[in-house]
Design an enzyme around this catalytic site. Structure first.
Site, short mmCIF file in Angstrom:
data_model
loop_
_atom_site.label_atom_id
_atom_site.label_comp_id
_atom_site.label_asym_id
_atom_site.label_seq_id
_atom_site.Cartn_x
_atom_site.Cartn_y
_atom_site.Cartn_z
N ASP A 1 43.23 43.19 45.98
CA ASP A 1 43.12 43.13 44.52
C ASP A 1 41.78 43.66 44.03
O ASP A 1 41.70 44.20 42.93
CB ASP A 1 43.28 41.68 44.02
CG ASP A 1 44.67 41.13 44.30
OD1 ASP A 1 45.49 41.85 44.89
OD2 ASP A 1 44.92 39.98 43.91
N HIS B 1 49.88 44.71 39.70
CA HIS B 1 49.72 45.27 41.04
C HIS B 1 50.92 46.12 41.44
O HIS B 1 52.06 45.67 41.41
CB HIS B 1 49.42 44.19 42.08
CG HIS B 1 48.19 43.40 41.72
ND1 HIS B 1 47.88 42.19 42.28
CD2 HIS B 1 47.19 43.66 40.82
CE1 HIS B 1 46.74 41.74 41.76
NE2 HIS B 1 46.32 42.62 40.87
N ASP C 1 51.81 47.25 44.32
CA ASP C 1 52.27 47.25 45.70
C ASP C 1 53.50 46.39 46.01
O ASP C 1 53.84 46.18 47.18
CB ASP C 1 51.11 46.95 46.66
CG ASP C 1 50.35 45.68 46.34
OD1 ASP C 1 50.67 45.04 45.32
OD2 ASP C 1 49.41 45.34 47.09
N CYS D 1 48.79 42.97 50.04
CA CYS D 1 47.83 42.28 49.16
C CYS D 1 46.72 41.61 49.98
O CYS D 1 45.56 41.59 49.56
CB CYS D 1 48.51 41.15 48.39
SG CYS D 1 49.95 41.60 47.44
O1 DAV Z 1 56.17 41.33 42.32
O2 DAV Z 1 54.99 39.63 41.78
C1 DAV Z 1 53.02 41.01 43.47
C2 DAV Z 1 51.78 41.77 43.80
C3 DAV Z 1 50.66 40.82 44.04
N1 DAV Z 1 49.46 41.51 44.48
C4 DAV Z 1 55.07 40.81 42.15
C5 DAV Z 1 53.83 41.61 42.37
#
Ligand code: DAV
Length: 378
Positions: free
Chosen positions: A113, A250, A252, A356
């Site tokens: 992050d 995010h 990813d 992550c």
């Molecule tokens: O789909 O909740 C999660 C990414 C967290 N770094 C989601 C995204």
């Protein structure tokens, strides 16, 4: 070569080149984040995390997460990858700047992050949550060490944002009371943050050599994306967005490159047609990611079930996938990867999945141009 003797090199241009050195987060002292404006917009409307905001997670859940994180480190080390860990702080402390005060901090489980590695540079992102303003402190010993050991390492920090009330839109909460409201706002690119200052989390950036794709959403505003563009003048920076994701934070678990010419996209968060063109024009294929194996995320998890696609690529033929995500494993197997199953669901609530929970230090390889045919204005 033993990992202790491996020379420190900071170098990583994409998400798939052969991995040699990585940071893996820790779950120690992780808090359920306080409901400040940007967190409020992200925590699912029906989540228990709302009631428990600002409290500690149980030691038992921390221990289970750390067991899986440690096991993940061992798996990587067995493959000859050097692994470093951050230094957790007491995240239960209240923190303040001259502009604001917040009842506690958050976590150092997801280094992705905050740390953005582009070539020989590691950049500390601005972040956009007050409770994450001091995240960088957990990584400073490591970055300082890399700086000492690699004479070519560039250590950078994006301007720390003020995060005053002017950074967040007033009345956003009232306008996003339901999932339908959220989807409508996201489709209109109406997110919680204003444009008073540059904001981005490092995990909004998908690295493909010369091209960086950055999600415009809940943590990265347009000024943040423009800051990234000016900061990396030798790259091409593309703003992307994903209508269909009520909580866009995010990139990813949404758009994940797998190897040159192949990416997977979350079928519920389709990359808009006009933004796909650059992939098609350069003979990339975008496949729909396999469905998650679970209907619900684990308890007190602020990410979605789509952590299934939050994979860590070890090299263009090898990928780590969460051990219970059988459909995602099957899909990647069929696409020609060796799949390494890694149990990680107990770690999800602490900040995300296998991608992550990591930040690249060294992947072999150079900056390549995977998108020589560009699209005007994108
Ligand atoms: O789909 O909740 C999660 C990414 C967290 N770094 C989601 C995204």
């Amino acid at each position: 070569m033993g990992e202790e003797k491996q020379k420190t090199i900071v170098n990583s241009w994409n998400e798939w080149d052969p991995l040699k050195h990585i940071i893996v987060g820790k779950a120690d002292n992780c808090m359920i984040p306080p409901l400040e404006p940007a967190v409020d917009a992200k925590v699912p409307l029906d989540s228990e995390m709302r009631r428990l905001a600002g409290t500690r997670r149980s030691q038992e859940s921390v221990d289970r997460a750390n067991t899986q994180l440690d096991n993940f480190c061992d798996t990587l080390r067995k493959r000859g990858i050097r692994v470093d860990r951050p230094a957790p702080m007491d995240f239960s402390q209240p923190v303040q700047t001259p502009d604001w005060k917040v009842e506690c901090m958050f976590t150092c489980m997801p280094p992705r992050d905050i740390l953005l590695t582009v070539g020989n540079e590691i950049l500390e992102a601005t972040m956009s949550y007050r409770c994450r303003w001091f995240d960088y402190l957990c990584y400073r010993d490591l970055l300082n060490k890399y700086f000492e050991e690699d004479p070519n390492m560039k250590w950078e920090a994006a301007p720390k944002p003020r995060l005053t009330d002017a950074t967040y839109k007033p009345g956003y909460k009232e306008r996003s009371r339901t999932e339908e409201d959220k989807l409508r706002l996201v489709a209109a690119k109406d997110f919680i943050t204003t444009e008073v200052e540059p904001l981005f989390d490092a995990a909004e950036v998908m690295r493909c050599g010369k091209d960086l794709f950055v999600q415009h959403g809940m943590t990265a505003n347009l000024k943040g994306i423009e800051w990234i563009r000016r900061h990396f003048p030798n790259h091409r920076v593309h703003a992307v967005n994903f209508p269909g994701d009520p909580y866009p934070i995010h990139i990813d678990a949404t758009l994940v490159p797998l190897r040159p010419g192949l990416a997977m996209n979350n079928p519920y968060r389709a990359l808009p047609e006009e933004q796909r063109q650059i992939f098609y024009k350069n003979d990339w294929e975008i496949v729909d990611a396999a469905k998650p194996a679970h209907d619900e995320p684990p308890p007190l998890c602020y990410s979605s079930v789509w952590l299934s696609m939050n994979v860590l690529i070890i090299d263009p033929r090898t990928v780590c996938v969460e051990a219970s995500e059988v459909y995602q494993q099957e899909q990647l197997d069929k696409l020609g990867f060796e799949v390494i199953p890694v149990p990680f669901r107990d770690a999800y609530p602490f900040g995300g999945g296998l991608h992550c929970a990591t930040a690249d230090v060294y992947r072999e390889g150079k900056c390549e141009d995977y998108f020589p045919k560009q699209i005007e204005g994108f």
